[in-house]
Scaffold this motif. Structure first.
Motif, short mmCIF file in Angstrom:
data_model
loop_
_atom_site.label_atom_id
_atom_site.label_comp_id
_atom_site.label_asym_id
_atom_site.label_seq_id
_atom_site.Cartn_x
_atom_site.Cartn_y
_atom_site.Cartn_z
N ALA A 127 0.85 -1.19 0.00
CA ALA A 127 0.00 0.00 0.00
C ALA A 127 0.88 1.24 0.00
N THR A 128 0.52 2.21 -0.85
CA THR A 128 1.25 3.47 -0.92
C THR A 128 0.24 4.62 -0.80
N ALA A 129 0.51 5.54 0.11
CA ALA A 129 -0.34 6.71 0.29
C ALA A 129 0.53 7.96 0.22
N GLU A 130 0.14 8.89 -0.62
CA GLU A 130 0.90 10.13 -0.77
C GLU A 130 -0.08 11.30 -0.86
N ALA A 131 0.19 12.35 -0.09
CA ALA A 131 -0.67 13.53 -0.09
C ALA A 131 0.17 14.78 0.10
N VAL A 132 -0.34 15.89 -0.44
CA VAL A 132 0.32 17.19 -0.32
C VAL A 132 -0.71 18.20 0.18
N THR A 174 -3.46 0.64 8.75
CA THR A 174 -2.12 0.93 9.28
C THR A 174 -1.37 1.92 8.39
N THR A 175 -1.55 1.80 7.08
CA THR A 175 -0.88 2.73 6.16
C THR A 175 -1.39 4.15 6.35
N LEU A 176 -2.71 4.31 6.49
CA LEU A 176 -3.28 5.65 6.62
C LEU A 176 -3.03 6.24 8.01
N ARG A 177 -2.86 5.38 9.02
CA ARG A 177 -2.44 5.90 10.33
C ARG A 177 -1.02 6.46 10.22
N ASP A 178 -0.17 5.78 9.47
CA ASP A 178 1.18 6.29 9.24
C ASP A 178 1.13 7.62 8.49
N LEU A 179 0.27 7.71 7.48
CA LEU A 179 0.15 8.94 6.71
C LEU A 179 -0.31 10.09 7.61
N ASP A 180 -1.30 9.82 8.45
CA ASP A 180 -1.81 10.84 9.38
C ASP A 180 -0.68 11.37 10.26
N ALA A 181 0.08 10.47 10.85
CA ALA A 181 1.17 10.88 11.75
C ALA A 181 2.25 11.66 10.99
N THR A 182 2.62 11.18 9.82
CA THR A 182 3.69 11.82 9.05
C THR A 182 3.26 13.18 8.53
N LEU A 183 2.03 13.26 7.98
CA LEU A 183 1.57 14.54 7.44
C LEU A 183 1.37 15.56 8.56
N THR A 184 0.85 15.13 9.69
CA THR A 184 0.69 16.04 10.83
C THR A 184 2.03 16.60 11.27
N ARG A 185 3.02 15.74 11.38
CA ARG A 185 4.37 16.18 11.79
C ARG A 185 4.94 17.17 10.77
#
Length: 201
Positions: free
Chosen positions: A131-136, A179-190
């Motif tokens: 799974a790959t999630a990328e957002a800007v 789990t992938t989107l929880r990682d995205l949430d944490a990374t994007l928030t940081r």
């Protein structure tokens, strides 16, 4: 007149009961229901903007090896709700925030398994799902020029065995998505806190 003996009647009754038992065993398990994945548990992020927009730029191929369109909770649409769950517009009307979903994919990869007689007696991992999630998240001024940006790209994988059932496969997809989107949430928030500090309210 022919009258069935007691033993023959019992035999017919037993056969009927056995048929009912077999029919019940053959009934597939009901498809499980999965809860929406949300991001409401985290603290709201106030931005110095007048509006927040979401643009999903990812186009699902809708064919294998991509399987994101088959997942019980779609990763792309779940990423879209991140903005409404985590962001608030609490500032100048001259700025706006735009969340762009760049990628929300889950790709299937067939793994090599043992063949022949030996393979008959083994149960190996048969597929890997990545799974790959990328957002800007962009901050734009009233002319549409970008004056701030934070981005995140995360990736997770898991494998499944040869004998996995359809329900268990869907459960694995759901857990991988979560789990992938929880990682995205944490990374994007940081990254928002790091790169968009002057726009935080």
């Amino acid at each position: 007149m022919f009258r069935p003996t007691l033993s023959r009647s019992l035999a017919f009754s037993s056969m009927g009961f056995l048929a009912l038992v077999l029919a019940a065993c053959a009934t597939p398990d009901p498809a499980p229901r999965y809860a929406d994945i949300t991001f409401q548990g985290g603290q709201k992020i106030g931005l110095d903007v007048g509006s927040i927009e979401v643009v999903n730029e990812y186009r699902e191929p809708l064919s294998r090896p991509h399987v994101e369109h088959l997942v019980p909770v779609n990763p792309g649409r779940t990423m879209e709700r991140w903005a409404s769950d985590r962001l608030t517009a609490s500032g100048t009307q001259f700025n706006r925030a735009v969340l762009r979903v760049k990628e929300a994919s889950i790709v299937e990869e067939k793994l090599r398994t043992t063949t022949g007689l030996r393979g008959t007696f083994t149960n190996e991992q048969a597929e890997r799902y990545t799974a790959t999630a990328e957002a800007v998240l962009e901050i734009l001024d009233n002319r549409g020029s970008r004056i701030g940006m934070a981005e995140a790209r995360v990736q997770r994988s898991r494998t499944v065995p040869e004998d996995i059932t359809l329900n268990d496969r869907e459960r694995a997809w759901y857990e991988l998505t979560e789990t992938t989107l929880r990682d995205l949430d944490a990374t994007l928030t940081r990254n928002v806190q790091t790169h968009l500090g002057r726009f935080l309210r």
